[in-house]
Structure formats: C-alpha cells, structure tokens
Scaffold this motif. Sequence first.
Motif, short mmCIF file in Angstrom:
data_model
loop_
_atom_site.label_atom_id
_atom_site.label_comp_id
_atom_site.label_asym_id
_atom_site.label_seq_id
_atom_site.Cartn_x
_atom_site.Cartn_y
_atom_site.Cartn_z
N ASP A 52 16.26 35.63 13.74
CA ASP A 52 16.61 36.70 13.23
C ASP A 52 16.81 37.73 14.36
O ASP A 52 15.84 38.58 13.89
CB ASP A 52 15.04 36.35 12.18
N VAL A 53 16.88 37.48 15.40
CA VAL A 53 17.25 38.28 16.42
C VAL A 53 18.77 38.29 17.05
O VAL A 53 19.21 37.55 17.26
CB VAL A 53 15.80 38.37 18.32
N ALA A 54 19.04 39.75 17.53
CA ALA A 54 20.44 39.23 18.57
C ALA A 54 19.75 41.19 18.77
O ALA A 54 19.09 41.45 19.25
CB ALA A 54 21.18 40.75 17.75
N GLY A 55 20.39 40.60 21.06
CA GLY A 55 20.21 41.62 21.66
C GLY A 55 21.58 42.78 22.39
O GLY A 55 22.48 41.77 22.42
N PRO A 69 29.72 46.19 27.88
CA PRO A 69 28.59 45.61 26.36
C PRO A 69 28.49 44.23 26.61
O PRO A 69 29.44 43.41 26.54
CB PRO A 69 28.75 46.50 24.86
N THR A 70 27.21 43.38 26.48
CA THR A 70 26.94 41.64 25.97
C THR A 70 26.31 42.24 24.99
O THR A 70 25.03 42.79 24.92
CB THR A 70 26.51 41.14 27.11
N ILE A 71 26.94 41.23 23.72
CA ILE A 71 26.41 41.38 22.62
C ILE A 71 25.66 38.96 22.70
O ILE A 71 26.35 38.27 23.43
CB ILE A 71 26.93 41.20 21.51
N ILE A 72 24.24 39.70 22.57
CA ILE A 72 23.69 38.44 22.56
C ILE A 72 23.14 37.58 21.29
O ILE A 72 22.64 38.51 20.06
CB ILE A 72 21.89 38.04 23.21
N ASP A 73 23.86 36.82 20.63
CA ASP A 73 24.12 36.24 19.13
C ASP A 73 23.11 35.41 19.12
O ASP A 73 22.36 34.88 19.61
CB ASP A 73 25.14 35.79 18.98
N ALA A 74 22.57 35.99 16.87
CA ALA A 74 20.80 34.67 16.95
C ALA A 74 21.26 33.65 17.36
O ALA A 74 22.64 33.28 17.30
CB ALA A 74 20.92 35.17 15.25
N LYS A 109 21.46 30.23 23.19
CA LYS A 109 20.83 29.93 24.24
C LYS A 109 21.38 29.72 25.36
O LYS A 109 22.33 29.24 25.29
CB LYS A 109 19.98 28.23 23.65
N GLY A 110 21.55 29.78 26.25
CA GLY A 110 21.39 29.70 27.94
C GLY A 110 21.45 31.11 28.48
O GLY A 110 20.33 32.43 28.57
N THR A 111 21.70 30.95 29.99
CA THR A 111 22.56 32.26 30.96
C THR A 111 23.10 32.91 30.50
O THR A 111 24.15 32.52 29.62
CB THR A 111 21.77 31.72 32.62
N ILE A 112 22.89 34.51 31.33
CA ILE A 112 23.64 35.34 30.57
C ILE A 112 25.10 36.09 31.53
O ILE A 112 24.77 35.80 32.42
CB ILE A 112 23.65 36.83 30.51
N THR A 113 25.91 35.95 31.51
CA THR A 113 27.60 35.55 32.27
C THR A 113 27.39 37.50 32.35
O THR A 113 27.07 37.74 31.06
CB THR A 113 28.35 35.04 31.98
N HIS A 144 19.26 44.86 31.60
CA HIS A 144 18.21 44.98 30.58
C HIS A 144 18.53 44.86 29.14
O HIS A 144 19.63 44.77 28.74
CB HIS A 144 18.31 47.02 30.67
N ILE A 145 17.64 43.41 28.10
CA ILE A 145 18.15 43.98 27.08
C ILE A 145 17.29 44.62 26.02
O ILE A 145 16.32 43.77 26.19
CB ILE A 145 18.26 42.26 26.52
N ILE A 146 17.75 44.55 25.22
CA ILE A 146 17.82 45.79 23.62
C ILE A 146 17.27 44.11 22.79
O ILE A 146 18.73 43.69 22.20
CB ILE A 146 18.61 47.11 23.50
N PHE A 147 16.27 43.67 22.26
CA PHE A 147 16.08 43.23 21.41
C PHE A 147 15.91 43.93 20.29
O PHE A 147 15.32 45.07 19.47
CB PHE A 147 15.23 42.21 21.01
N VAL A 148 16.86 43.31 18.95
CA VAL A 148 17.11 44.06 17.64
C VAL A 148 16.84 42.49 16.54
O VAL A 148 17.20 41.73 16.58
CB VAL A 148 17.99 44.67 17.17
N LYS A 149 15.75 43.24 15.34
CA LYS A 149 15.17 42.43 14.54
C LYS A 149 16.49 42.27 13.27
O LYS A 149 16.94 43.61 12.66
CB LYS A 149 14.04 42.60 13.47
N LEU A 150 16.50 41.10 13.19
CA LEU A 150 18.12 41.26 12.05
C LEU A 150 17.42 41.28 10.70
O LEU A 150 16.07 41.11 10.19
CB LEU A 150 18.74 40.04 11.51
N GLN A 151 17.81 42.10 9.31
CA GLN A 151 17.00 42.20 8.25
C GLN A 151 16.61 40.30 8.07
O GLN A 151 15.66 40.97 6.97
CB GLN A 151 18.25 42.84 7.16
N ASN A 152 17.81 39.49 8.01
CA ASN A 152 17.31 38.86 7.52
C ASN A 152 17.97 37.40 8.80
O ASN A 152 18.92 37.62 9.73
CB ASN A 152 18.47 38.44 6.32
N LYS A 153 17.30 35.93 8.61
CA LYS A 153 17.77 34.99 9.34
C LYS A 153 19.35 35.15 8.82
O LYS A 153 20.33 35.64 8.30
CB LYS A 153 17.26 33.55 8.72
#
Length: 179
Positions: A95-98, A115-120, A123-127, A148-157
């Motif tokens: 329920d979180v993306a970055g 920009p790189t998106i970390i999907d909900a 799992k892993g290291t970030i290239t 620097h990673i900014i995390f955002v809460k998704l409205q739903n899982k």
Amino acid sequence: MILSDYDINGMIQMKRLIIRPFYNDMVRENGIDMRLASEIAHHKDMGSDFVMDPMSSNEDIKKCFKIKRNVKEMVIASREQVLLTTSEYMEVPDDVAGFVELRSTWARHGLSMPPTIIDAGFKGTITLEVINNAPYAIKLRPKQRFAHIIFVKLQNKTGNTYAGFYKGQRGIKLPQVLK
C-alpha cells in the motif's frame, strides 16, 4: 499522502517497510536517504556505427556494459551516463509506492538522474541511472548518501504487487529487452 519521518519510522518498527542495512540517520523529514554500493556500470565504446536495438537480446545488451564491483571510488566522466545501485535492500509494502530522486547536493554538482518509481510490493536494491552534465569528471564513493526516496501511501492496497523483471534485484541490473 507523502509519508513523514514519523510514518516511515513506524512502518520500519512494525516491519512493514524493510531496509537492510538500516541506519538511523537515513530517515529524513519526509523520506529516506540511500547510500551508494561499490558497483558501477559504464557503457562500452561500441564504435560510431553500432546501433543498440533495445528489442534485441539480453546478450547484446550485456555486451554494451562493463560492470565494476567492489570499487573504492567511481569516476563519472563529463557527459557520461552510468548505472549505480544502492547498498540498501528494501521491501516495500503493498500500500506504499516511492519516488527516487537525486539528493540536491549532487544535482548542484552537475549530476542528474531520471525519476525512478518504486512500485508497491517491490523487493530489492535500487538501480540508479545517473548522468554527469558537468564539464568535468565527478568522483563518487561507496556508502555516500546519494539518493532520496519519498514514500506515498496508496488509497488502497494494490491488487497487483510488483512482479516485474527487476523484482528481487541485488546490485546493478542491466536494462531488460523491450518486447
């Protein structure tokens, strides 16, 4: 909603967000600072007649890069694009993306990073794809705070946690073949 240091620390304590290794100074006001690993991938000079076809094969892609591991320093030439990776491994809840950004000090030195998106569910290291726009080479060292990673809460899982090509990556993962 962007998560604050309070939210991030709570997720880490509850083991909803896993970061290894974890350092207390990583958590910032509204995000996490990530450090560089001791790995860099440079593009090889393939000659001016070479054309990269991103739809060819993984073997063709591998021929275009030279990965150096366990380096003490990384020099990025002027106008060069390289791949780097974070030293931290992470597991992001469903329920979180970055959003991964370059720390501003490095941008002020002339580096840029798309920009790189970390999907909900990632799992892993970030290239990290890094470009030196400065008219001079820039030296980086492992363990330096870099992204620097900014995390955002998704409205739903999410119903579809990340299951792509880069899932579980450790270290630099070269580009995938486009289909």
